[in-house]
Design an enzyme around this catalytic site. Structure first.
Site, PDB file in Angstrom:
ATOM      1  N   ARG A  90     -11.041  55.843  45.423  1.00  0.00           N
ATOM      2  CA  ARG A  90     -11.391  57.110  44.757  1.00  0.00           C
ATOM      3  C   ARG A  90     -12.134  57.961  45.778  1.00  0.00           C
ATOM      4  O   ARG A  90     -13.356  57.990  45.822  1.00  0.00           O
ATOM      5  CB  ARG A  90     -12.251  56.839  43.525  1.00  0.00           C
ATOM      6  N   ASP A 130      -6.976  57.973  31.416  1.00  0.00           N
ATOM      7  CA  ASP A 130      -8.004  57.229  30.677  1.00  0.00           C
ATOM      8  C   ASP A 130      -7.480  56.637  29.363  1.00  0.00           C
ATOM      9  O   ASP A 130      -8.220  55.959  28.654  1.00  0.00           O
ATOM     10  CB  ASP A 130      -9.208  58.142  30.389  1.00  0.00           C
ATOM     11  N   ARG A 190     -20.703  51.774  28.826  1.00  0.00           N
ATOM     12  CA  ARG A 190     -20.857  52.977  29.656  1.00  0.00           C
ATOM     13  C   ARG A 190     -20.221  54.182  28.975  1.00  0.00           C
ATOM     14  O   ARG A 190     -20.640  55.312  29.201  1.00  0.00           O
ATOM     15  CB  ARG A 190     -20.176  52.786  31.014  1.00  0.00           C
ATOM     16  N   LYS A 219     -18.469  61.885  26.892  1.00  0.00           N
ATOM     17  CA  LYS A 219     -19.236  61.428  28.065  1.00  0.00           C
ATOM     18  C   LYS A 219     -18.844  62.248  29.297  1.00  0.00           C
ATOM     19  O   LYS A 219     -19.700  62.735  30.035  1.00  0.00           O
ATOM     20  CB  LYS A 219     -18.937  59.950  28.334  1.00  0.00           C
ATOM     21  N   ASN A 220     -17.538  62.410  29.514  1.00  0.00           N
ATOM     22  CA  ASN A 220     -17.086  63.066  30.741  1.00  0.00           C
ATOM     23  C   ASN A 220     -17.414  64.551  30.778  1.00  0.00           C
ATOM     24  O   ASN A 220     -17.340  65.185  31.830  1.00  0.00           O
ATOM     25  CB  ASN A 220     -15.579  62.857  30.927  1.00  0.00           C
ATOM     26  N   CYS A 246     -14.582  51.123  43.907  1.00  0.00           N
ATOM     27  CA  CYS A 246     -14.263  51.359  42.503  1.00  0.00           C
ATOM     28  C   CYS A 246     -13.311  50.264  42.054  1.00  0.00           C
ATOM     29  O   CYS A 246     -12.460  49.824  42.822  1.00  0.00           O
ATOM     30  CB  CYS A 246     -13.602  52.725  42.351  1.00  0.00           C
TER      31      CYS A 246
END
Ligand code: UD1
Length: 424
Positions: free
Chosen positions: A122, A307, A399, A22-23, A117
């Protein structure tokens, strides 16, 4: 809304394939905005909420986007608007990735400020600093970042980031692709997602050198050509799946993954007593009889990723002894801890450090997802908890994880996705 209902206590074993990252997919999608003719094909794009949101944003700007069987077809020849609206940006902070490419191609970009966030501040100051350095005027007006090129074109320059930022590196790179002369980005992020973005931009005709180093060099070109490109695997998904094996005492092989990109975490798994066997494109984890306490510190790549911090804390609830997890990137990213404690964990937080007392018997109950990786952590805890764990508000999980419950069920988990209504 939907929740996951997990019947805990089953050992997970077997082989599972990783999805596309995804990133990495999000900046690739943003980079398509730099190309003014033809159709771009992006393969191995995961079927996720964030990808749908970014597609909506591209369509809003005037792109044609279609998605089938993990391939995105994107044409950005007819972009008619350079403004990213609040309604889409607030759903996904990565929308800020359109800033650099829109500015580079059209000389003007307007992007809503992303807002709050779930895991602390952030800031986006480094993105704005990079645009200004390259020769844009940047102002904040009515909640929007307004960036405009001063003169005809952005100008190559030296950008020294005081902090390593994946997003700001990506944005600076995309903005610099058409800048006159040479841009150097120092203290650039070296994450595989940035390397992949550089490779995609070069495949379209950009001239980026020293890829994968913290000093990127970009020589401006006049235009980019549409190209076909395959995205990389999702390293956080791969590691989350391996953790599911370790936390349930099982043995799991993930395929479609490059072990070299996971080295820091695989080394930590070995310290817990897990056996790690790597092959080209696959990693097998075999659990020990008892996991050993293992401390980690989350830092930029190639070190332990932030993460994976939440998932590691879930794992350490089952390890013998007291372990410590420090997050040096997001100091307040610990929303999962009170929920883990509700399942029976014993974890204390002080500043940006969690202290986990293990091993603890967890018992299923209802828990609430607060962000993407916190949700993954709660699912992992649910796999090992006695009885039934319900993970509520899994839209966060959707997500970033493609069909996670199906993948875990294929390994022996018993997870059901159920619709529910929340009391108000
Ligand atoms: C990306 C990832 C996210 C991951 C994070 C860190 C995507 C879509 N998201 O987020 O999953 O957790 O990298 O690996 O790829 N910072 C500033 N000013 C800025 C920008 C960042 O001070 O303008 C700070 C942040 O507060 C943070 C650090 O830099 O402490 C790193 O953040 P960054 O790498 O920018 O994260 P993202 O790119 O937003």
């Amino acid at each position: 809304m939907e929740k996951l209902v997990i019947q805990g206590g089953r050992q997970l074993n077997g082989t599972v394939k990783t999805s596309g990252s995804k990133n990495s997919a999000l900046p690739l999608m943003a980079a398509t905005l730099l190309c003014n003719s033809g159709e771009i094909k992006l393969h191995r794009i995961p079927d996720l909420k964030d990808i749908q949101t970014f597609s909506k944003l591209l369509v809003y700007l005037g792109a044609e986007v279609s998605y089938q069987a993990n391939t995105l077809n994107i044409s950005t020849s007819n972009i008619r608007c350079v403004q990213a609206p609040y309604e889409l940006v607030k759903q996904m902070r990565a929308s800020i990735y359109v800033l650099g490419p829109l500015l580079a191609r059209f000389g003007h970009a307007s992007v809503s400020l992303p807002g709050g966030c779930a895991f602390g501040p952030r800031p986006i100051d480094l993105h704005l600093m990079a645009m200004e350095k390259l020769g844009a005027s940047v102002t904040i007006e009515k909640g929007f970042i307004e960036a405009k090129v001063k003169g005809n074109r952005l100008r190559g320059v030296q950008i020294d980031f005081p902090v390593t930022s994946v997003g700001a590196t990506g944005n600076a790179l995309m903005a610099a692709v058409f800048a006159e002369g040479i841009t150097t980005i120092n203290n650039a992020a070296v994450e595989p997602e940035i390397v992949t973005l550089c490779c995609f931009l070069n495949a379209m005709g950009a001239n980026i050198r020293k890829i994968g180093t913290p000093s990127l060099e970009i020589e401006g070109v006049d235009n980019l050509n549409a190209s076909e490109f395959t995205n990389i695997f999702d390293r956080i998904e791969a590691l989350t799946l391996l953790t599911a094996g370790a936390i349930t005492g099982g043995s799991i092989t993930v395929t479609g993954a490059d072990p070299a990109q996971l080295a820091a975490v695989l080394g930590k798994f070995e310290q817990t007593g897990c056996r790690i066997i790597t092959d080209t494109g696959s990693i097998t984890l075999e659990s020990p009889d008892m996991l050993l306490r293992t401390d980690v510190i989350a830092n930029p790549y190639p070190l332990f990723p932030t993460d994976m911090q939440a998932q590691w804390i879930a794992l350490m609830t089952q390890a013998e002894g007291v372990s410590h997890v420090i997050d040096k990137i997001y100091h307040e990213r610990f929303n999962h801890i009170p929920e883990l404690n509700r399942l029976g964990a014993h974890i204390e937080i002080r500043d940006n450090e969690a202290t986990i007392h293990g091993p603890r018997k967890l018992t299923g109950t209802k828990v609430m997802s607060t962000d993407l990786r916190a949700s993954a952590c709660l699912v992992l805890a649910g796999l090992v908890a006695q009885g039934v764990t319900e993970v509520l508000r899994i839209y966060h999980l959707d997500r970033g994880y493609e069909r996670i419950e199906k993948k875990l069920n294929s390994l022996g988990a018993a997870i059901e996705r159920v619709s529910y209504q929340e009391f108000v």
